[in-house]
Design an enzyme around this catalytic site. Structure first.
Site, mmCIF file in Angstrom:
data_model
loop_
_atom_site.group_PDB
_atom_site.id
_atom_site.type_symbol
_atom_site.label_atom_id
_atom_site.label_comp_id
_atom_site.label_asym_id
_atom_site.label_seq_id
_atom_site.Cartn_x
_atom_site.Cartn_y
_atom_site.Cartn_z
ATOM 1 N N ASP A 26 7.685 53.364 30.753
ATOM 2 C CA ASP A 26 7.737 52.439 31.889
ATOM 3 C C ASP A 26 6.319 52.270 32.437
ATOM 4 O OD1 ASP A 26 10.233 51.539 34.009
ATOM 5 O OD2 ASP A 26 8.171 51.448 34.728
ATOM 6 N N ASN B 104 20.348 50.646 36.101
ATOM 7 C CA ASN B 104 20.524 49.797 37.274
ATOM 8 C C ASN B 104 21.316 48.580 36.829
ATOM 9 O OD1 ASN B 104 19.005 51.550 38.864
ATOM 10 N ND2 ASN B 104 17.088 50.534 38.335
ATOM 11 N N GLN C 143 18.288 46.265 39.736
ATOM 12 C CA GLN C 143 17.940 45.727 38.413
ATOM 13 C C GLN C 143 17.015 44.527 38.585
ATOM 14 O OE1 GLN C 143 21.284 44.660 35.875
ATOM 15 N NE2 GLN C 143 19.945 44.317 34.100
ATOM 16 N N VAL D 139 15.108 43.435 35.524
ATOM 17 C CA VAL D 139 14.997 42.835 34.186
ATOM 18 C C VAL D 139 16.411 42.765 33.616
ATOM 19 C CG1 VAL D 139 13.994 43.047 31.888
ATOM 20 C CG2 VAL D 139 12.673 43.800 33.881
ATOM 21 N N HIS E 182 18.762 47.917 29.732
ATOM 22 C CA HIS E 182 17.839 49.020 29.435
ATOM 23 C C HIS E 182 18.284 50.243 30.210
ATOM 24 C CE1 HIS E 182 16.380 46.843 32.940
ATOM 25 N NE2 HIS E 182 15.922 47.991 33.395
ATOM 26 N N HIS F 74 16.857 53.884 31.856
ATOM 27 C CA HIS F 74 15.671 54.646 32.241
ATOM 28 C C HIS F 74 15.915 56.100 31.848
ATOM 29 C CE1 HIS F 74 13.984 51.619 35.215
ATOM 30 N NE2 HIS F 74 15.226 51.186 35.120
HETATM 31 P P1 5GP Z 1 15.009 47.734 36.452
HETATM 32 O O1 5GP Z 1 14.397 47.572 37.820
HETATM 33 O O2 5GP Z 1 15.444 46.379 35.906
HETATM 34 O O3 5GP Z 1 16.086 48.769 36.357
HETATM 35 O O4 5GP Z 1 13.851 48.287 35.526
HETATM 36 C C1 5GP Z 1 12.831 47.503 35.021
HETATM 37 C C2 5GP Z 1 11.707 48.448 34.699
HETATM 38 O O5 5GP Z 1 10.824 47.786 33.821
HETATM 39 C C3 5GP Z 1 10.877 48.882 35.908
HETATM 40 O O6 5GP Z 1 10.934 50.302 36.042
HETATM 41 C C4 5GP Z 1 9.479 48.378 35.604
HETATM 42 O O7 5GP Z 1 8.464 49.273 36.014
HETATM 43 C C5 5GP Z 1 9.514 48.197 34.107
HETATM 44 N N1 5GP Z 1 8.656 47.136 33.601
HETATM 45 C C6 5GP Z 1 8.580 45.858 34.070
HETATM 46 N N2 5GP Z 1 7.700 45.147 33.353
HETATM 47 C C7 5GP Z 1 7.212 45.996 32.407
HETATM 48 C C8 5GP Z 1 6.260 45.821 31.358
HETATM 49 O O8 5GP Z 1 5.681 44.763 31.143
HETATM 50 N N3 5GP Z 1 6.002 46.910 30.581
HETATM 51 C C9 5GP Z 1 6.630 48.112 30.776
HETATM 52 N N4 5GP Z 1 6.304 49.110 29.957
HETATM 53 N N5 5GP Z 1 7.543 48.307 31.753
HETATM 54 C C10 5GP Z 1 7.825 47.254 32.561
#
Ligand code: 5GP
Length: 119
Positions: A35, A91, A98, A100, A104, A106
């Site tokens: 991440d 998430n 969430q 993205v 996915h 974590h």
């Molecule tokens: P969510 O908030 O959807 O559960 O998690 C999305 C995760 O993707 C976040 O923890 C964020 O830091 C990570 N993330 C977003 N953009 C990028 C990226 O371009 N590269 C990487 N490695 N992680 C990303």
């Protein structure tokens, strides 16, 4: 975000090597990378290469074997990078954090905070 007028999700672009990421594990259908904003000593995202499923609920209904493969990759990552013990967080929905909408998990491992669900 899934593929739409805005194009492939950020994670699909990582799968395609269009944007850089530190990839730590990969199978035919799953990729795992660090991440960009780690919240734990080990914080790796485990992601199906396909962005067909927006969240874990859709994935579990549509392809439970792929979800099981993600869990196996999470275990591999936690064993390689830590003591094999980990949290796996999905998430699900914007109000749950969430951001993205390409499913996915974590993988969080290492010296985690004491807080636990139910305590
Ligand atoms: P969510 O908030 O959807 O559960 O998690 C999305 C995760 O993707 C976040 O923890 C964020 O830091 C990570 N993330 C977003 N953009 C990028 C990226 O371009 N590269 C990487 N490695 N992680 C990303």
């Amino acid at each position: 975000m899934t593929a739409d007028a805005t194009g492939p999700s950020i994670f699909s672009r990582i799968v395609a090597r269009e944007i850089p990421a530190t990839i730590v594990a990969e199978t035919e259908r799953v990729i795992a990378f660090r991440d960009v904003a780690p919240q734990a000593p080990v914080h790796v995202l485990v992601v199906p290469k396909s962005e067909l499923y927006r969240d874990v609920v859709e994935l579990a209904a549509g392809d439970p074997a792929l979800l099981a493969e993600m869990v196996a990759v999470a275990q591999q990552v936690a064993s390689a990078e830590s003591d094999g013990q980990f949290r796996l967080v999905f998430n699900t929905g914007a109000n749950a954090g969430q951001t993205v909408f390409h499913v996915h998990g974590h993988v969080l491992s290492g010296a985690l905070e004491e807080s636990r669900i139910g305590s």
